[in-house]
Design a protein around this motif. Structure first.
Motif, mmCIF file in Angstrom:
data_model
loop_
_atom_site.group_PDB
_atom_site.id
_atom_site.type_symbol
_atom_site.label_atom_id
_atom_site.label_comp_id
_atom_site.label_asym_id
_atom_site.label_seq_id
_atom_site.Cartn_x
_atom_site.Cartn_y
_atom_site.Cartn_z
ATOM 1 N N LYS A 1 39.032 30.868 52.730
ATOM 2 C CA LYS A 1 39.786 29.728 53.501
ATOM 3 C C LYS A 1 41.298 29.579 52.776
ATOM 4 N N GLY A 2 41.699 30.566 51.850
ATOM 5 C CA GLY A 2 42.920 30.746 51.416
ATOM 6 C C GLY A 2 43.102 29.828 50.125
ATOM 7 N N LEU A 3 44.387 29.715 49.710
ATOM 8 C CA LEU A 3 45.025 28.981 48.361
ATOM 9 C C LEU A 3 45.872 27.949 48.458
ATOM 10 N N VAL A 4 45.798 26.833 47.583
ATOM 11 C CA VAL A 4 46.698 25.861 47.730
ATOM 12 C C VAL A 4 48.130 26.375 47.579
ATOM 13 N N PRO A 5 48.989 25.924 48.260
ATOM 14 C CA PRO A 5 50.461 26.223 48.274
ATOM 15 C C PRO A 5 50.738 26.176 46.948
ATOM 16 N N GLY A 6 51.642 27.190 46.464
ATOM 17 C CA GLY A 6 52.218 27.238 45.351
ATOM 18 C C GLY A 6 52.530 28.879 44.790
ATOM 19 N N GLU A 7 52.833 28.755 43.436
ATOM 20 C CA GLU A 7 53.248 30.223 42.983
ATOM 21 C C GLU A 7 51.733 30.597 42.275
ATOM 22 N N TYR A 8 51.562 32.137 42.263
ATOM 23 C CA TYR A 8 50.438 32.618 41.841
ATOM 24 C C TYR A 8 50.662 33.898 41.116
ATOM 25 N N VAL A 9 50.229 34.145 39.988
ATOM 26 C CA VAL A 9 50.173 35.329 39.461
ATOM 27 C C VAL A 9 48.787 36.359 39.941
ATOM 28 N N VAL A 10 49.130 37.436 40.076
ATOM 29 C CA VAL A 10 47.936 38.353 41.115
ATOM 30 C C VAL A 10 47.556 39.434 39.918
ATOM 31 N N THR A 11 46.337 39.645 40.234
ATOM 32 C CA THR A 11 45.730 40.951 39.432
ATOM 33 C C THR A 11 44.956 41.737 40.225
ATOM 34 N N VAL A 12 44.983 42.864 40.122
ATOM 35 C CA VAL A 12 44.231 43.939 40.889
ATOM 36 C C VAL A 12 43.456 44.654 39.831
ATOM 37 N N ASP A 13 41.920 44.860 40.314
ATOM 38 C CA ASP A 13 41.067 45.703 39.454
ATOM 39 C C ASP A 13 39.964 46.417 40.191
ATOM 40 N N SER A 14 39.115 47.130 39.722
ATOM 41 C CA SER A 14 38.157 47.658 40.423
ATOM 42 C C SER A 14 36.857 46.667 40.123
ATOM 43 N N ARG A 15 35.961 46.887 40.839
ATOM 44 C CA ARG A 15 34.917 45.801 41.097
ATOM 45 C C ARG A 15 34.001 46.306 39.944
ATOM 46 N N GLU A 16 33.267 45.365 39.304
ATOM 47 C CA GLU A 16 32.263 45.538 38.149
ATOM 48 C C GLU A 16 31.023 46.188 38.446
ATOM 49 N N VAL A 17 30.756 45.564 39.686
ATOM 50 C CA VAL A 17 29.481 45.636 40.436
ATOM 51 C C VAL A 17 29.682 46.078 41.726
#
Length: 138
Positions: free
Chosen positions: A83-99
């Motif tokens: 459904k999305g995110l509440v408006p504002g600024e976000y730090v983003v990370t990217v990673d592999s899935r653990e499972v």
């Protein structure tokens, strides 16, 4: 310990998730494609979104997440609701899935600097609209 943090983050609670009944802000749709610096799409993995400020007026922002599909596409949300995110600024990370990583995933190529919110240089701003935000790891 990482497994518990992963599950909490994917559920949208994160390290400092909103308590039950908290006044959460209204999310706006957030979707796009995740690519490496050379333009190759990320195949598999997970994208995490951490609000720079937890408060949005009298409402709260929350951590969000999305699994990335085989074409590099994601749709952010809380509790994997998309459904999305509440408006504002976000730090983003990217990673592999653990499972449950996708067959043929290239998520192991994600540079270490993008895997942790303290070192990630990726930031996005969510507006009160449909947000198509492509994330390029460079």
């Amino acid at each position: 310990m990482f497994g518990l943090a992963f599950l909490a983050a994917v559920s949208g609670c994160g390290e400092k998730g909103p308590p039950p009944g908290a006044p959460i802000g209204t999310p706006s749709p957030v979707h796009g494609t995740v690519t490496f610096e050379d333009g190759t799409p990320l195949k598999g993995g997970i994208v995490m979104f951490y609000p720079v400020q937890a408060e949005a007026g009298s409402k709260l922002r929350f951590d969000g997440a999305s699994l990335v599909d085989a074409q590099g596409k994601y749709t952010a949300g809380r509790n994997q609701d998309g459904k999305g995110l509440v408006p504002g600024e976000y730090v983003v990370t990217v990673d592999s899935r653990e499972v449950g990583e996708l067959p043929g995933s290239n998520a192991a190529r994600v540079p270490a600097s993008f895997r942790d919110k303290k070192s990630s240089s990726l930031k996005i701003t969510v507006d009160e609209k449909d947000n198509k935000i492509d994330i390029r790891m460079k």
